[in-house]
Design a protein around this motif. Structure first.
Motif, PDB file in Angstrom:
ATOM      1  N   LEU A  50     -43.821   3.987  -3.783  1.00 37.16           N
ATOM      2  CA  LEU A  50     -42.762   4.411  -4.700  1.00 37.16           C
ATOM      3  C   LEU A  50     -43.301   5.290  -5.827  1.00 37.16           C
ATOM      4  N   LEU A  51     -44.487   4.957  -6.327  1.00 35.12           N
ATOM      5  CA  LEU A  51     -45.093   5.815  -7.357  1.00 35.12           C
ATOM      6  C   LEU A  51     -45.430   7.201  -6.802  1.00 35.12           C
ATOM      7  N   VAL A  52     -45.918   7.245  -5.569  1.00 37.56           N
ATOM      8  CA  VAL A  52     -46.194   8.546  -4.947  1.00 37.56           C
ATOM      9  C   VAL A  52     -44.900   9.337  -4.785  1.00 37.56           C
ATOM     10  N   LEU A  53     -43.833   8.674  -4.367  1.00 32.26           N
ATOM     11  CA  LEU A  53     -42.555   9.366  -4.202  1.00 32.26           C
ATOM     12  C   LEU A  53     -41.997   9.842  -5.544  1.00 32.26           C
ATOM     13  N   VAL A  54     -42.151   9.034  -6.582  1.00 27.50           N
ATOM     14  CA  VAL A  54     -41.703   9.454  -7.918  1.00 27.50           C
ATOM     15  C   VAL A  54     -42.516  10.665  -8.379  1.00 27.50           C
ATOM     16  N   GLY A  55     -43.814  10.625  -8.151  1.00 27.77           N
ATOM     17  CA  GLY A  55     -44.653  11.771  -8.511  1.00 27.77           C
ATOM     18  C   GLY A  55     -44.250  13.037  -7.766  1.00 27.77           C
ATOM     19  N   LEU A  56     -43.959  12.899  -6.474  1.00 27.71           N
ATOM     20  CA  LEU A  56     -43.495  14.062  -5.706  1.00 27.71           C
ATOM     21  C   LEU A  56     -42.147  14.556  -6.212  1.00 27.71           C
ATOM     22  N   GLY A  57     -41.251  13.614  -6.535  1.00 26.78           N
ATOM     23  CA  GLY A  57     -39.946  14.001  -7.053  1.00 26.78           C
ATOM     24  C   GLY A  57     -40.050  14.733  -8.383  1.00 26.78           C
ATOM     25  N   ILE A  58     -40.917  14.242  -9.257  1.00 26.75           N
ATOM     26  CA  ILE A  58     -41.109  14.909 -10.556  1.00 26.75           C
ATOM     27  C   ILE A  58     -41.705  16.295 -10.345  1.00 26.75           C
ATOM     28  N   GLY A  71     -33.343  13.890  -2.152  1.00 25.99           N
ATOM     29  CA  GLY A  71     -32.613  12.913  -1.356  1.00 25.99           C
ATOM     30  C   GLY A  71     -33.467  12.322  -0.249  1.00 25.99           C
ATOM     31  N   THR A  72     -34.314  13.133   0.358  1.00 29.19           N
ATOM     32  CA  THR A  72     -35.215  12.641   1.394  1.00 29.19           C
ATOM     33  C   THR A  72     -36.206  11.648   0.803  1.00 29.19           C
ATOM     34  N   LEU A  73     -36.733  11.950  -0.372  1.00 27.78           N
ATOM     35  CA  LEU A  73     -37.668  11.029  -1.026  1.00 27.78           C
ATOM     36  C   LEU A  73     -36.985   9.707  -1.366  1.00 27.78           C
ATOM     37  N   VAL A  74     -35.741   9.779  -1.817  1.00 26.78           N
ATOM     38  CA  VAL A  74     -34.984   8.560  -2.129  1.00 26.78           C
ATOM     39  C   VAL A  74     -34.764   7.736  -0.867  1.00 26.78           C
ATOM     40  N   LEU A  75     -34.420   8.388   0.236  1.00 25.00           N
ATOM     41  CA  LEU A  75     -34.213   7.671   1.498  1.00 25.00           C
ATOM     42  C   LEU A  75     -35.500   7.017   1.996  1.00 25.00           C
ATOM     43  N   VAL A  76     -36.616   7.716   1.894  1.00 26.57           N
ATOM     44  CA  VAL A  76     -37.894   7.133   2.309  1.00 26.57           C
ATOM     45  C   VAL A  76     -38.205   5.900   1.468  1.00 26.57           C
ATOM     46  N   GLY A  77     -38.017   5.995   0.165  1.00 19.43           N
ATOM     47  CA  GLY A  77     -38.251   4.847  -0.705  1.00 19.43           C
ATOM     48  C   GLY A  77     -37.315   3.693  -0.408  1.00 19.43           C
ATOM     49  N   LEU A  78     -36.046   3.997  -0.157  1.00 16.21           N
ATOM     50  CA  LEU A  78     -35.066   2.960   0.152  1.00 16.21           C
ATOM     51  C   LEU A  78     -35.414   2.250   1.461  1.00 16.21           C
ATOM     52  N   VAL A  82     -36.421  -1.738   1.911  1.00 17.05           N
ATOM     53  CA  VAL A  82     -35.616  -2.600   2.776  1.00 17.05           C
ATOM     54  C   VAL A  82     -36.444  -3.204   3.909  1.00 17.05           C
ATOM     55  N   THR A  83     -37.360  -2.434   4.485  1.00 20.81           N
ATOM     56  CA  THR A  83     -38.058  -2.894   5.695  1.00 20.81           C
ATOM     57  C   THR A  83     -39.383  -3.592   5.440  1.00 20.81           C
ATOM     58  N   ILE A  84     -40.035  -3.380   4.325  1.00 18.19           N
ATOM     59  CA  ILE A  84     -41.369  -3.963   4.133  1.00 18.19           C
ATOM     60  C   ILE A  84     -41.349  -5.483   4.029  1.00 18.19           C
ATOM     61  N   PRO A  85     -40.318  -6.136   3.484  1.00 19.51           N
ATOM     62  CA  PRO A  85     -40.335  -7.601   3.520  1.00 19.51           C
ATOM     63  C   PRO A  85     -40.311  -8.154   4.942  1.00 19.51           C
ATOM     64  N   VAL A  86     -39.587  -7.487   5.827  1.00 22.48           N
ATOM     65  CA  VAL A  86     -39.543  -7.924   7.224  1.00 22.48           C
ATOM     66  C   VAL A  86     -40.912  -7.752   7.867  1.00 22.48           C
TER      67      VAL A  86
END
Length: 128
Positions: A50-58, A71-78, A82-86
């Motif tokens: 998420l920090l890498v995605l925020v850095g890319l977004g900034i 939007g792509t970065l937000v979807l990747v983070g979302l 959602v999937t990492i706990p599983v």
């Protein structure tokens, strides 16, 4: 945008990228160094990503005005959130069944109780 503002955004983006990469590296080292799979967990990996995605977004804000990039970065983070706990749960179950879990570190072993109950039911079905 002014050049100073873009430069400040670049520094913030660089700090986010470095912190995210460091957290991801620490999570990877933790998977190798800790004695079992339950210790490192998946939280540092997700926070690092998420920090890498925020850095890319900034970094993309002053350069690109295209909404689809952010939007792509937000979807990747979302999807990661959602999937990492599983994935962490599945890795822990595989580790438990393969014997890579230290039982002395567990407070309550709910899976052992469930597996024992399942074995009792199967034995009762075979006896019938």
């Amino acid at each position: 945008m002014s050049d100073e503002f873009v430069q400040v955004l670049d520094w913030i983006a660089m700090l986010c990228l470095l912190a995210g990469a460091l957290l991801t590296l620490v999570a990877g080292i933790g998977l190798i160094r800790f004695p079992d799979l339950l210790s490192p967990g998946a939280k540092p990996q997700v926070l690092g990503l998420l920090l890498v995605l925020v850095g890319l977004g900034i970094r993309l804000i002053p350069v690109e005005t295209n909404v689809f990039n952010i939007g792509t970065l937000v979807l990747v983070g979302l999807f990661q959130v959602v999937t990492i706990p599983v994935a962490g749960h599945i890795a822990a179950r595989v580790g438990y069944r393969s014997g890579r879990i230290r039982h002395d570190l567990l407070v309550k072993d709910a899976l052992a109780e469930r597996l024992a109950e399942k074995e009792r039911v199967q034995e009762a079905e075979r006896a019938e």
